[in-house]
Write an enzyme that holds these catalytic residues in place. Structure first.
Site, PDB file in Angstrom:
ATOM      1  CG  ASP A 218       0.883  14.624  -3.554  1.00 10.22           C
ATOM      2  OD1 ASP A 218       1.312  14.088  -2.691  1.00 10.22           O
ATOM      3  OD2 ASP A 218       0.853  14.370  -4.828  1.00 10.22           O
ATOM      4  CG  ASP A 281       2.755   8.030  -7.233  1.00  7.83           C
ATOM      5  OD1 ASP A 281       2.385   8.169  -6.061  1.00  7.83           O
ATOM      6  OD2 ASP A 281       3.121   8.900  -7.738  1.00  7.83           O
TER       7      ASP A 281
HETATM    8  C1  GAL Z   1       2.685  12.161  -6.400  1.00 13.96           C
HETATM    9  C2  GAL Z   1       1.184  11.504  -6.289  1.00 13.96           C
HETATM   10  C3  GAL Z   1       0.639  11.086  -7.719  1.00 13.96           C
HETATM   11  C4  GAL Z   1       0.478  12.551  -8.393  1.00 13.96           C
HETATM   12  C5  GAL Z   1       2.080  13.243  -8.404  1.00 13.96           C
HETATM   13  C6  GAL Z   1       1.837  14.574  -8.987  1.00 13.96           C
HETATM   14  O1  GAL Z   1       3.010  12.503  -5.142  1.00 13.96           O
HETATM   15  O2  GAL Z   1       1.388  10.319  -5.390  1.00 13.96           O
HETATM   16  O3  GAL Z   1      -0.614  10.610  -7.629  1.00 13.96           O
HETATM   17  O4  GAL Z   1      -0.439  13.266  -7.776  1.00 13.96           O
HETATM   18  O5  GAL Z   1       2.292  13.340  -7.065  1.00 13.96           O
HETATM   19  O6  GAL Z   1       2.993  15.339  -9.064  1.00 13.96           O
END
Ligand code: GAL
Length: 464
Positions: A218, A281
């Protein structure tokens, strides 16, 4: 409908692993227990546990091996050919699993993860192809803590909620399931935990030693590292981890998460990503889910076996991003739309709810083998919209057997009647229709099909 007591083999009929890497495949089959499993023509190096239906070992040589699988109980037997493609590609069908984020957020811990794996077995999700159990953010040491984040050799340390990753991996594997984890190419994850920047190979080696099978990587704090917003800078950290993953003695499905920046679908394959998030998200509202789902159009041509567009995880069941949860705000019809659309899109299916609180409706949504079969179709084509009329959208997906899956969606606020004209969707004049949610043949139709679709609902058809 409930699955029949007679044996039926479900799940993907094609499965990819690399030569020489640890192999693990659990036969997904329903039917009254006890079931017994067998597999003929297994490539050298593999063996089957006939009671659990778990195939393990390692295959030395590249090749396509057609294995004849039989599942039996007192009421009969089922037989299917399953292709094991030993080559370079993983995730030949979209990954199916559970991920901790949409329910537990940063409140995830080892007990919650193991409880989810147990539900796969006890409630039978594994019999429908659900395989991965993935920890999202929150397993590392918090970035702002004064405690060491890595040992003196640079190996990443886990926080007190995950006392023994190797044992956790072993117990997930003993159930025939696979184990996923999360990190970021920047110094910190999105949740502010320690991430992989400049320790990519060390981390890949830790993952291998814990038995990790899936990595969600990520972007997050890599914004501080990237020099600019050029494509080269956007790709760079994903190449670095790709190279690290190549060096370990394990297959790890590589999930890119950077919210679709720089049209990731155009280059996800170049960095050897198996799937890539195409959006920000998701949340459990109609606006979020439908906004994401119905806009997956331009990326469709990039989906294929081993390379999937990921419109984010499922928001059915009890969700909440932790620690307190609530039942999804999607109505039942919106949930049918969600699962139907993700299946038509060949999207990775990652359950985001607390599995220990699965109600019958949600379980049913997640275990309809004919619907899942659309997602897991080996052709790996992604549906596109073929008709848009007022609030109605018709999406069509080509299947490996030459037939089509079609979703007729009503995005409006009232029930609508609609005449589905086959020629407008470039389908044969005379077609046999099957209602996939009800698993019922509707009959043969000449030129058109009249239907009533509830507000925010769907009719999901197979068109022969
Ligand atoms: C976001 C991601 C989510 C989750 C989150 C965790 O950037 O899109 O799916 O993984 O971080 O902090």
């Amino acid at each position: 409908p409930k699955p029949s007591d007679k044996p039926r083999i479900n799940g993907a009929k094609i499965y990819g692993q690399r030569p020489g890497k640890p192999f693990l495949y659990k036969i997904a089959a329903t039917g009254k227990e006890p079931l017994s499993y067998d597999a003929v023509n297994l490539p050298a190096g593999l063996k089957i546990d006939k009671k659990k239906g778990i195939i393990t070992g390692s295959v030395k040589d590249k090749g396509e091996y057609t294995v004849s699988v039989t599942v039996k109980n007192k009421l009969g037997s089922a037989k299917e050919n399953i292709k094991f493609a030993i080559g370079d590609l993983l995730a030949l069908t979209p990954p199916m699993g559970w991920n901790s984020w949409n329910c537990w957020g940063l409140a995830v811990d080892q007990e919650k993860v193991i409880a989810s794996a147990k539900v796969y077995i006890e409630k039978g999700l594994a019999k429908h192809g659900w395989t991965f159990i993935n920890i999202d953010d929150g397993w590392e040491i918090v970035g702002k803590s004064t405690a060491p984040k890595r040992d003196p050799q640079g190996n990443i340390l886990v926080n007190e909620k995950f006392p023994d990753m190797k044992a956790l991996g072993d117990s997930i594997h003993s159930m025939g399931l696979k184990f996923g984890i999360y990190s970021s190419p920047g110094p910190l994850t999105c949740g502010g935990y320690t991430a992989s920047y400049q320790y990519e190979l060390k981390d890949a080696m830790s993952y291998a030693s814990w038995g990790i099978d899936y990595l969600k990587y990520d972007w997050c704090s890599y914004d501080q590292i990237a020099k600019d917003t050029s494509l080269a800078e956007r790709m760079k950290p994903y190449f670095v981890m790709r190279d690290a993953l190549k060096q370990i003695d394990r297959d790890i499905v590589y999930s890119l998460c950077q919210y679709g920046m720089s049209n990731v679908w155009e280059w996800g394959e170049k960095v050897d990503g198996n799937l890539w998030r195409t959006t920000g998200d998701i949340t459990d509202t109609w606006e979020s889910m439908s906004g994401i789902g119905f806009s997956q159009i331009e990326n469709a041509k990039y989906a294929k076996p081993g390379r999937w567009n990921d419109p984010d995880m499922l928001v059915v069941g009890w969700v909440g991003w932790g620690p307190s949860l609530h039942p999804t705000k999607l109505t039942p019809d919106e949930q049918y739309t969600h699962i139907s659309l993700w299946s038509l899109l060949s999207a990775p299916l990652l359950i985001g709810c607390d599995l220990t609180r699965l109600d019958d409706f949600t379980l049913n949504l997640l275990t309809n083998d004919e619907v899942i079969g659309i997602d897991q179709d080996p052709l790996g084509s992604q549906a596109v919209p073929v008709i848009k009329k007022g609030n109605i959208q018709v999406w069509k997906k080509k299947l490996a057997d030459g037939n089509f899956a079609v979703g007729i969606f009503n995005l409006g606020n009232e029930t609508e009647t609609f005449t589905f004209d086959f020629t407008e969707a470039a389908l044969n004049g005379k077609s046999m229709l099957r209602d996939l949610w009800r698993q019922k043949d509707l009959g043969s139709f000449n030129g058109k099909y009249e239907c009533k679709i509830p507000s925010h609902g769907v009719i999901l058809l197979k068109v022969n």
